[in-house]
Motif scaffolding. Structure first.
Motif, PDB file in Angstrom:
ATOM      1  N   SER A  21      10.185   0.326   8.141  1.00  0.00           N
ATOM      2  CA  SER A  21      10.431  -0.116   6.764  1.00  0.00           C
ATOM      3  C   SER A  21      11.905  -0.409   6.501  1.00  0.00           C
ATOM      4  CB  SER A  21       9.940   0.942   5.775  1.00  0.00           C
ATOM      5  OG  SER A  21      10.741   2.105   5.858  1.00  0.00           O
ATOM      6  N   GLY A  22      12.796   0.378   7.091  1.00  0.00           N
ATOM      7  CA  GLY A  22      14.217   0.212   6.807  1.00  0.00           C
ATOM      8  C   GLY A  22      14.597   0.628   5.397  1.00  0.00           C
ATOM      9  N   ASN A  23      13.629   1.216   4.666  1.00  0.00           N
ATOM     10  CA  ASN A  23      13.850   1.662   3.292  1.00  0.00           C
ATOM     11  C   ASN A  23      13.397   3.105   3.156  1.00  0.00           C
ATOM     12  OD1 ASN A  23      14.797  -0.682   1.642  1.00  0.00           O
ATOM     13  ND2 ASN A  23      12.953  -1.628   2.493  1.00  0.00           N
ATOM     14  N   PRO A  24      13.778   3.779   2.065  1.00  0.00           N
ATOM     15  CA  PRO A  24      13.292   5.137   1.844  1.00  0.00           C
ATOM     16  C   PRO A  24      11.769   5.204   1.887  1.00  0.00           C
ATOM     17  CG  PRO A  24      15.054   4.636   0.311  1.00  0.00           C
ATOM     18  CD  PRO A  24      14.732   3.358   1.020  1.00  0.00           C
ATOM     19  N   PHE A  25      11.238   6.371   2.288  1.00  0.00           N
ATOM     20  CA  PHE A  25       9.802   6.525   2.511  1.00  0.00           C
ATOM     21  C   PHE A  25       8.957   6.365   1.258  1.00  0.00           C
ATOM     22  CE2 PHE A  25      11.781  10.721   2.035  1.00  0.00           C
ATOM     23  CZ  PHE A  25      11.047  11.273   0.997  1.00  0.00           C
ATOM     24  N   ASN A  26       9.606   6.431   0.064  1.00  0.00           N
ATOM     25  CA  ASN A  26       8.843   6.320  -1.183  1.00  0.00           C
ATOM     26  C   ASN A  26       9.253   5.081  -1.984  1.00  0.00           C
ATOM     27  OD1 ASN A  26      11.366   7.176  -1.940  1.00  0.00           O
ATOM     28  ND2 ASN A  26      10.673   9.001  -3.039  1.00  0.00           N
ATOM     29  N   SER A  27       9.712   4.048  -1.284  1.00  0.00           N
ATOM     30  CA  SER A  27      10.204   2.844  -1.948  1.00  0.00           C
ATOM     31  C   SER A  27       9.085   2.054  -2.618  1.00  0.00           C
ATOM     32  CB  SER A  27      10.920   1.946  -0.932  1.00  0.00           C
ATOM     33  OG  SER A  27      11.247   0.704  -1.512  1.00  0.00           O
ATOM     34  N   LEU A  28       9.332   1.630  -3.849  1.00  0.00           N
ATOM     35  CA  LEU A  28       8.412   0.744  -4.569  1.00  0.00           C
ATOM     36  C   LEU A  28       8.770  -0.726  -4.368  1.00  0.00           C
ATOM     37  CD1 LEU A  28       8.144   2.747  -7.885  1.00  0.00           C
ATOM     38  CD2 LEU A  28       6.159   1.858  -6.690  1.00  0.00           C
ATOM     39  N   VAL A  29      10.042  -0.992  -4.150  1.00  0.00           N
ATOM     40  CA  VAL A  29      10.531  -2.371  -4.088  1.00  0.00           C
ATOM     41  C   VAL A  29       9.877  -3.142  -2.957  1.00  0.00           C
ATOM     42  CG1 VAL A  29      12.568  -3.819  -3.764  1.00  0.00           C
ATOM     43  CG2 VAL A  29      12.734  -1.729  -5.129  1.00  0.00           C
ATOM     44  N   GLN A  30       9.855  -2.559  -1.777  1.00  0.00           N
ATOM     45  CA  GLN A  30       9.278  -3.244  -0.623  1.00  0.00           C
ATOM     46  C   GLN A  30       7.789  -3.497  -0.830  1.00  0.00           C
ATOM     47  OE1 GLN A  30       9.188  -1.201   3.329  1.00  0.00           O
ATOM     48  NE2 GLN A  30      10.596  -2.848   3.864  1.00  0.00           N
ATOM     49  N   LEU A  31       7.119  -2.551  -1.454  1.00  0.00           N
ATOM     50  CA  LEU A  31       5.683  -2.674  -1.683  1.00  0.00           C
ATOM     51  C   LEU A  31       5.379  -3.861  -2.595  1.00  0.00           C
ATOM     52  CD1 LEU A  31       3.073  -1.186  -0.861  1.00  0.00           C
ATOM     53  CD2 LEU A  31       3.258   0.114  -2.988  1.00  0.00           C
ATOM     54  N   GLU A  32       6.218  -4.078  -3.594  1.00  0.00           N
ATOM     55  CA  GLU A  32       6.012  -5.215  -4.490  1.00  0.00           C
ATOM     56  C   GLU A  32       6.262  -6.530  -3.749  1.00  0.00           C
ATOM     57  OE1 GLU A  32       7.095  -6.761  -8.967  1.00  0.00           O
ATOM     58  OE2 GLU A  32       8.430  -5.289  -8.023  1.00  0.00           O
ATOM     59  N   ASN A  33       7.322  -6.570  -2.979  1.00  0.00           N
ATOM     60  CA  ASN A  33       7.646  -7.792  -2.245  1.00  0.00           C
ATOM     61  C   ASN A  33       6.541  -8.186  -1.269  1.00  0.00           C
ATOM     62  OD1 ASN A  33      10.101  -8.093  -3.527  1.00  0.00           O
ATOM     63  ND2 ASN A  33      11.267  -7.044  -1.921  1.00  0.00           N
ATOM     64  N   ALA A  83       2.693   6.296  -8.862  1.00  0.00           N
ATOM     65  CA  ALA A  83       3.029   4.893  -9.113  1.00  0.00           C
ATOM     66  C   ALA A  83       2.668   4.021  -7.910  1.00  0.00           C
ATOM     67  CB  ALA A  83       4.518   4.760  -9.432  1.00  0.00           C
ATOM     68  N   LEU A  84       2.964   4.506  -6.703  1.00  0.00           N
ATOM     69  CA  LEU A  84       2.641   3.744  -5.496  1.00  0.00           C
ATOM     70  C   LEU A  84       1.138   3.484  -5.396  1.00  0.00           C
ATOM     71  CD1 LEU A  84       4.920   5.592  -2.900  1.00  0.00           C
ATOM     72  CD2 LEU A  84       5.170   3.208  -3.607  1.00  0.00           C
ATOM     73  N   ALA A  85       0.345   4.527  -5.650  1.00  0.00           N
ATOM     74  CA  ALA A  85      -1.109   4.389  -5.548  1.00  0.00           C
ATOM     75  C   ALA A  85      -1.644   3.400  -6.583  1.00  0.00           C
ATOM     76  CB  ALA A  85      -1.782   5.751  -5.718  1.00  0.00           C
ATOM     77  N   ASN A  86      -1.172   3.502  -7.809  1.00  0.00           N
ATOM     78  CA  ASN A  86      -1.621   2.585  -8.850  1.00  0.00           C
ATOM     79  C   ASN A  86      -1.160   1.161  -8.576  1.00  0.00           C
ATOM     80  OD1 ASN A  86      -3.134   3.990 -11.168  1.00  0.00           O
ATOM     81  ND2 ASN A  86      -1.444   5.401 -10.770  1.00  0.00           N
ATOM     82  N   PHE A  87       0.030   1.048  -8.006  1.00  0.00           N
ATOM     83  CA  PHE A  87       0.569  -0.264  -7.674  1.00  0.00           C
ATOM     84  C   PHE A  87      -0.311  -0.944  -6.628  1.00  0.00           C
ATOM     85  CE2 PHE A  87       4.496  -2.829  -6.448  1.00  0.00           C
ATOM     86  CZ  PHE A  87       4.519  -3.514  -7.653  1.00  0.00           C
ATOM     87  N   MET A  88      -0.673  -0.200  -5.573  1.00  0.00           N
ATOM     88  CA  MET A  88      -1.550  -0.758  -4.545  1.00  0.00           C
ATOM     89  C   MET A  88      -2.928  -1.079  -5.110  1.00  0.00           C
ATOM     90  SD  MET A  88      -0.652   1.227  -0.985  1.00  0.00           S
ATOM     91  CE  MET A  88      -0.706   2.879  -1.656  1.00  0.00           C
ATOM     92  N   LYS A  89      -3.404  -0.235  -6.017  1.00  0.00           N
ATOM     93  CA  LYS A  89      -4.691  -0.479  -6.666  1.00  0.00           C
ATOM     94  C   LYS A  89      -4.650  -1.797  -7.436  1.00  0.00           C
ATOM     95  CE  LYS A  89      -8.831   0.936  -8.125  1.00  0.00           C
ATOM     96  NZ  LYS A  89      -9.986   1.142  -7.218  1.00  0.00           N
ATOM     97  N   SER A  90      -3.520  -2.082  -8.079  1.00  0.00           N
ATOM     98  CA  SER A  90      -3.395  -3.316  -8.855  1.00  0.00           C
ATOM     99  C   SER A  90      -3.438  -4.560  -7.966  1.00  0.00           C
ATOM    100  CB  SER A  90      -2.094  -3.302  -9.673  1.00  0.00           C
ATOM    101  OG  SER A  90      -0.965  -3.534  -8.855  1.00  0.00           O
ATOM    102  N   PHE A  91      -3.068  -4.403  -6.698  1.00  0.00           N
ATOM    103  CA  PHE A  91      -3.118  -5.506  -5.738  1.00  0.00           C
ATOM    104  C   PHE A  91      -4.459  -5.549  -4.994  1.00  0.00           C
ATOM    105  CE2 PHE A  91       1.583  -5.481  -5.996  1.00  0.00           C
ATOM    106  CZ  PHE A  91       1.817  -6.848  -6.071  1.00  0.00           C
ATOM    107  N   GLY A  92      -5.362  -4.643  -5.333  1.00  0.00           N
ATOM    108  CA  GLY A  92      -6.650  -4.612  -4.662  1.00  0.00           C
ATOM    109  C   GLY A  92      -6.614  -4.014  -3.278  1.00  0.00           C
ATOM    110  N   LYS A  93      -5.586  -3.205  -2.982  1.00  0.00           N
ATOM    111  CA  LYS A  93      -5.430  -2.617  -1.652  1.00  0.00           C
ATOM    112  C   LYS A  93      -5.980  -1.194  -1.559  1.00  0.00           C
ATOM    113  CE  LYS A  93      -3.066  -6.267  -0.360  1.00  0.00           C
ATOM    114  NZ  LYS A  93      -3.684  -7.306   0.474  1.00  0.00           N
ATOM    115  N   ILE A  94      -6.414  -0.645  -2.687  1.00  0.00           N
ATOM    116  CA  ILE A  94      -7.039   0.673  -2.726  1.00  0.00           C
ATOM    117  C   ILE A  94      -8.469   0.487  -3.235  1.00  0.00           C
ATOM    118  CG2 ILE A  94      -7.024   2.952  -3.850  1.00  0.00           C
ATOM    119  CD1 ILE A  94      -4.808   2.772  -1.890  1.00  0.00           C
ATOM    120  N   ASP A  95      -9.452   0.966  -2.496  1.00  0.00           N
ATOM    121  CA  ASP A  95     -10.852   0.759  -2.855  1.00  0.00           C
ATOM    122  C   ASP A  95     -11.375   1.790  -3.848  1.00  0.00           C
ATOM    123  OD1 ASP A  95     -11.124  -1.465  -1.203  1.00  0.00           O
ATOM    124  OD2 ASP A  95     -11.661  -0.244   0.537  1.00  0.00           O
TER     125      ASP A  95
END
Length: 308
Positions: free
Chosen positions: A91-103, A169-181
């Protein structure tokens, strides 16, 4: 090679540094009160020989070291389909980064950052049919691999759930992208509890033993944990992604596949030789055990065991 003497020498060498530097993971209240002046180390060889020194019998919260085992479980259950929603790059980013997940539109970079491990937990919940089933599967695997009953630390799990806003926040963010079932709640409950698995160095070195045996169960005579190809891939991910954004330095200084956790534990693998577990609660700036990393460097220097 006398591993027992080597481990005792490492603990004796680092003893004067206990409590002198580093900080415990205070952002998790239940971990904030852990005494940083502790150091344990243990190993388990391919032939079943064991050695241990220091506080190797003291149980601790394995935290992100658990991601190694939930990944193993997901690879057993899902196979290559697991990688449809999870990447395999550092990742090259902190383990709890939100920024990379959005990108990257909700697709975690790898299974060892928090978002990736939450996505893995989602697969386990789907396969088990419920969060409770997924948690039971995790404990069954850990108990089988360590040869002793393993449980969750309820206090740590509750502490993580009460303060884990970024993970929520990470879990809800992924859910919003349809990545969590599944519903977010059972997925997060599974994730918080897996991080709260309570083990000691001896148990952890034993449990990871399949990674130095091409996937064969640490105690032999049982079904393989993973096949040879899967084992190679897990070790590769540990080397490139297993120590947060310090993976390059760890490969440079230690040269072994490692998986760390903010509870102060680290698992290291010497393929075809042994697995090693170290624990010291005080962390460095990257969230890795300060003395744990020093202990691994000393081990490699004394034994000349490395993948390079």
């Amino acid at each position: 090679m006398n591993f027992q003497t080597i481990l005792e020498d490492i603990v004796a060498t680092l003893q004067p540094e206990l409590g002198a530097a580093g900080t415990v993971a205070s952002y998790i209240p239940a971990l904030a009160c852990v005494d940083p002046r502790q150091l344990g180390i243990a190993l388990h060889t391919c032939r079943g020989e064991e050695a241990a020194a220091g506080d190797s019998a003291t149980p601790f919260s394995i935290q992100s070291v658990s991601k190694l085992f939930t990944l193993t479980l997901a690879m057993q259950r899902v196979g290559d389909a697991l990688w449809e929603r999870i990447g395999r790059e550092p990742s090259g980013n902190p383990f709890n980064s939100l920024v990379q997940l959005e990108n990257e539109q909700g697709k975690p970079r790898n299974p060892f950052i928090n978002a990736g491990a939450i996505a893995v937990a989602d697969r386990l919940v789907t396969h088990a049919g419920s969060g409770e089933g997924a948690k039971a599967d995790i404990l069954a695997l850990m108990t089988s691999l360590s040869g002793e009953p393993i449980g969750f630390d309820a206090e740590v799990a509750a502490s993580e759930a009460a303060t884990g806003y970024r993970n929520i926040a990470l879990a809800n963010f992924m859910k919003s992208f349809g990545k969590i079932d599944n519903d977010v709640a059972p997925v997060l409950d599974t994730y918080f509890n897996q991080c709260a698995v309570r083990m000691n160095c001896r148990q952890l070195a034993r449990a990871a033993g399949f990674l130095c045996r091409d996937g064969a169960h640490p105690f032999g005579g049982r079904s393989d944990v993973t096949n040879e190809r899967q084992t190679r891939r897990i070790n590769a991910l540990m080397l490139t992604c297993g120590t947060y954004d310090a993976a390059g330095d760890v490969a440079f200084n230690i040269g072994l596949p490692c998986k760390s956790g903010v509870g102060g534990g680290i698992v290291a693998v010497v393929p075809d030789q042994l697995t090693l577990a170290v624990w010291s609660p005080a962390l460095d700036a990257t969230g890795n055990s300060l003395l744990g990393m020093k202990a691994l460097e000393l081990f490699v220097a004394k034994t000349r065991l490395s993948v390079f």
